[in-house]
Structure formats: C-alpha cells, structure tokens
Design a protein around this motif. Structure first.
Motif, mmCIF file in Angstrom:
data_model
loop_
_atom_site.group_PDB
_atom_site.id
_atom_site.type_symbol
_atom_site.label_atom_id
_atom_site.label_comp_id
_atom_site.label_asym_id
_atom_site.label_seq_id
_atom_site.Cartn_x
_atom_site.Cartn_y
_atom_site.Cartn_z
ATOM 1 N N ASP A 257 0.807 -1.220 0.000
ATOM 2 C CA ASP A 257 0.000 0.000 0.000
ATOM 3 C C ASP A 257 0.844 1.274 0.000
ATOM 4 O O ASP A 257 0.316 2.367 -0.127
ATOM 5 N N VAL A 258 2.154 1.119 0.171
ATOM 6 C CA VAL A 258 3.036 2.283 0.239
ATOM 7 C C VAL A 258 3.471 2.695 -1.167
ATOM 8 O O VAL A 258 3.960 1.885 -1.945
ATOM 9 N N TYR A 259 3.240 3.973 -1.472
ATOM 10 C CA TYR A 259 3.654 4.527 -2.761
ATOM 11 C C TYR A 259 5.086 5.062 -2.680
ATOM 12 O O TYR A 259 5.882 4.891 -3.591
ATOM 13 N N SER B 257 15.051 12.263 11.767
ATOM 14 C CA SER B 257 14.640 10.905 11.387
ATOM 15 C C SER B 257 13.216 10.842 10.829
ATOM 16 O O SER B 257 12.782 9.794 10.351
ATOM 17 N N SER B 258 12.462 11.961 10.879
ATOM 18 C CA SER B 258 11.077 11.961 10.392
ATOM 19 C C SER B 258 11.018 11.645 8.895
ATOM 20 O O SER B 258 11.889 12.057 8.133
ATOM 21 N N ARG B 259 9.977 10.910 8.526
ATOM 22 C CA ARG B 259 9.779 10.532 7.121
ATOM 23 C C ARG B 259 8.329 10.731 6.738
ATOM 24 O O ARG B 259 7.421 10.538 7.545
ATOM 25 N N ILE B 260 8.112 11.107 5.492
ATOM 26 C CA ILE B 260 6.775 11.182 4.928
ATOM 27 C C ILE B 260 6.492 9.825 4.287
ATOM 28 O O ILE B 260 7.310 9.322 3.510
ATOM 29 N N ILE B 261 5.355 9.237 4.626
ATOM 30 C CA ILE B 261 4.933 7.978 4.009
ATOM 31 C C ILE B 261 3.684 8.285 3.196
ATOM 32 O O ILE B 261 2.676 8.749 3.734
ATOM 33 N N ILE B 262 3.772 8.074 1.892
ATOM 34 C CA ILE B 262 2.645 8.296 0.990
ATOM 35 C C ILE B 262 2.033 6.930 0.696
ATOM 36 O O ILE B 262 2.750 5.987 0.338
ATOM 37 N N ILE B 263 0.709 6.843 0.843
ATOM 38 C CA ILE B 263 0.057 5.564 0.584
ATOM 39 C C ILE B 263 -1.001 5.703 -0.505
ATOM 40 O O ILE B 263 -1.520 6.791 -0.767
ATOM 41 N N ASN B 264 -1.294 4.586 -1.130
ATOM 42 C CA ASN B 264 -2.357 4.500 -2.125
ATOM 43 C C ASN B 264 -3.604 3.987 -1.429
ATOM 44 O O ASN B 264 -3.544 3.013 -0.689
ATOM 45 N N HIS B 265 -4.729 4.636 -1.694
ATOM 46 C CA HIS B 265 -6.012 4.206 -1.129
ATOM 47 C C HIS B 265 -6.914 3.776 -2.276
ATOM 48 O O HIS B 265 -7.165 4.542 -3.197
ATOM 49 N N GLY C 91 -7.962 -2.401 -7.547
ATOM 50 C CA GLY C 91 -7.175 -2.021 -8.717
ATOM 51 C C GLY C 91 -7.403 -0.605 -9.222
ATOM 52 O O GLY C 91 -6.743 -0.170 -10.148
ATOM 53 N N GLU C 92 -8.339 0.151 -8.631
ATOM 54 C CA GLU C 92 -8.631 1.502 -9.097
ATOM 55 C C GLU C 92 -8.212 2.516 -8.035
ATOM 56 O O GLU C 92 -8.835 2.606 -6.982
ATOM 57 N N LEU C 93 -7.137 3.265 -8.308
ATOM 58 C CA LEU C 93 -6.635 4.244 -7.347
ATOM 59 C C LEU C 93 -7.675 5.332 -7.138
ATOM 60 O O LEU C 93 -8.144 5.948 -8.086
ATOM 61 N N THR C 94 -8.041 5.551 -5.893
ATOM 62 C CA THR C 94 -9.038 6.554 -5.563
ATOM 63 C C THR C 94 -8.395 7.787 -4.953
ATOM 64 O O THR C 94 -8.793 8.899 -5.229
ATOM 65 N N LEU C 95 -7.393 7.578 -4.108
ATOM 66 C CA LEU C 95 -6.780 8.689 -3.390
ATOM 67 C C LEU C 95 -5.364 8.304 -2.994
ATOM 68 O O LEU C 95 -5.108 7.167 -2.628
ATOM 69 N N PRO D 42 -3.026 0.542 11.536
ATOM 70 C CA PRO D 42 -4.130 1.471 11.310
ATOM 71 C C PRO D 42 -5.074 0.951 10.222
ATOM 72 O O PRO D 42 -4.662 0.202 9.340
ATOM 73 N N ASN D 43 -6.311 1.378 10.298
ATOM 74 C CA ASN D 43 -7.283 1.054 9.261
ATOM 75 C C ASN D 43 -7.190 2.153 8.203
ATOM 76 O O ASN D 43 -7.964 3.112 8.212
ATOM 77 N N PHE D 44 -6.198 2.020 7.312
ATOM 78 C CA PHE D 44 -5.961 3.059 6.313
ATOM 79 C C PHE D 44 -7.111 3.167 5.326
ATOM 80 O O PHE D 44 -7.344 4.221 4.746
#
Length: 161
Positions: A27-29, A77-85, A90-94, A143-145
């Motif tokens: 789920d991680v972009y 050490s902070s990182r941005i994690i971008i996820i696909n929802h 198979g259809e990217l919504t957000l 988490p319930n992403f």
C-alpha cells in the motif's frame, strides 16, 4: 476488516509519538525524507498541509489525531509515508500521506498471507485501528488506512461543495 487471506510482500514498521505501527508494504507509494511542506487550505486535522510529488498535491494528514496520541515533533529521522487508497480493487481513488517520527524497518515477507506468518488480532472498537500484529515478539499497531482514506474522501466532498 483486514483480508487475512490477502498476500503481501512485506510490512513497513514506523514510530509515531512513541507507539510502533505498521503498514502493508504493497500500500506504500513512497517513503520520503522531510524537506518542504506547504500550508494548504485544509480542515484542521490536516496539520502539515501538502507535498507536491509528480505534479500532484498530496495531502498530508496528522495521523496522531486518529489515535489520540500526543503531537509529534519534526526531527531528522522523520519521514513522509505516501500511501495509495483503493476503494475498488485495482482503481486508485486517493493518494495521501502522513509524517512518521521514523521508519524503523521494512520487513520482506515474500508474498505470504497475513495469517500464515503474522499473529493478527482484530480491533474490537471499529475505529481507525484495524488491529494488532504480533511479529517476532513485537506488538505492531495496524491502522485502518481504508477507513482513514474513506473519511478523507468524505471530508473532501464536504469541503469542495
């Protein structure tokens, strides 16, 4: 509800305000080191604004608010994690992101099924916590992403009207 039969390639383990969380690697972009974020015209829970990646403005949410955790502070050490929802398979919504205090590790699972290698306990409150994973004597919060992403889409619809 988590699909325990779903095959996954791994999990990303990260820290957030002293708690250890994880996310399905599939789920991680993108995981990105902190550089610049802007202040967008977003609802209050969007603490850090947005980040521009590949000509798209991606919302950054304050994940601590979903779990009643103390606010985090930016560190090297902070990182941005971008996820696909995805709502439809198979259809990217957000695509959205959050800032973690640090990414501890990425654990390869070689496309196992959740219930084959991970001891998963479903959360009973039905909120934004999917459940807990016991892996190598460590408890990881999942988490319930999907629910978080759906709430973002609902809020986006409210604010765009």
């Amino acid at each position: 509800m988590i699909e325990t039969y779903r095959e996954i390639s791994g999990i990303v383990v990260f820290e957030l305000s002293g708690s250890t969380f994880c996310i399905n690697l599939d789920d991680v972009y993108l995981i990105k080191k902190i550089d610049e974020t802007g202040e967008g015209n977003m609802p209050e829970y969007i603490k850090n604004g947005y980040i521009r990646i590949n000509n798209s403005d991606i919302i950054l949410i304050d994940l601590t608010k979903y779990f009643d955790l103390p606010p985090m502070s930016m560190q090297a050490s902070s990182r941005i994690i971008i996820i696909n929802h995805f709502i439809v398979e198979g259809e990217l919504t957000l695509r959205y992101g959050f800032i973690a205090d640090r990414v501890n590790e990425i654990i390869a699972l070689n496309y196992c099924k959740y219930d084959q290698i991970l001891n998963f306990t479903q959360s009973e409150n039905g909120g934004f916590l999917e459940g807990k994973i016991l892996f190598e004597n460590r408890e990881l919060l999942l988490p319930n992403f999907s629910r978080i992403g759906t709430s973002l889409l609902e809020d986006k619809a409210k604010y765009s009207n």
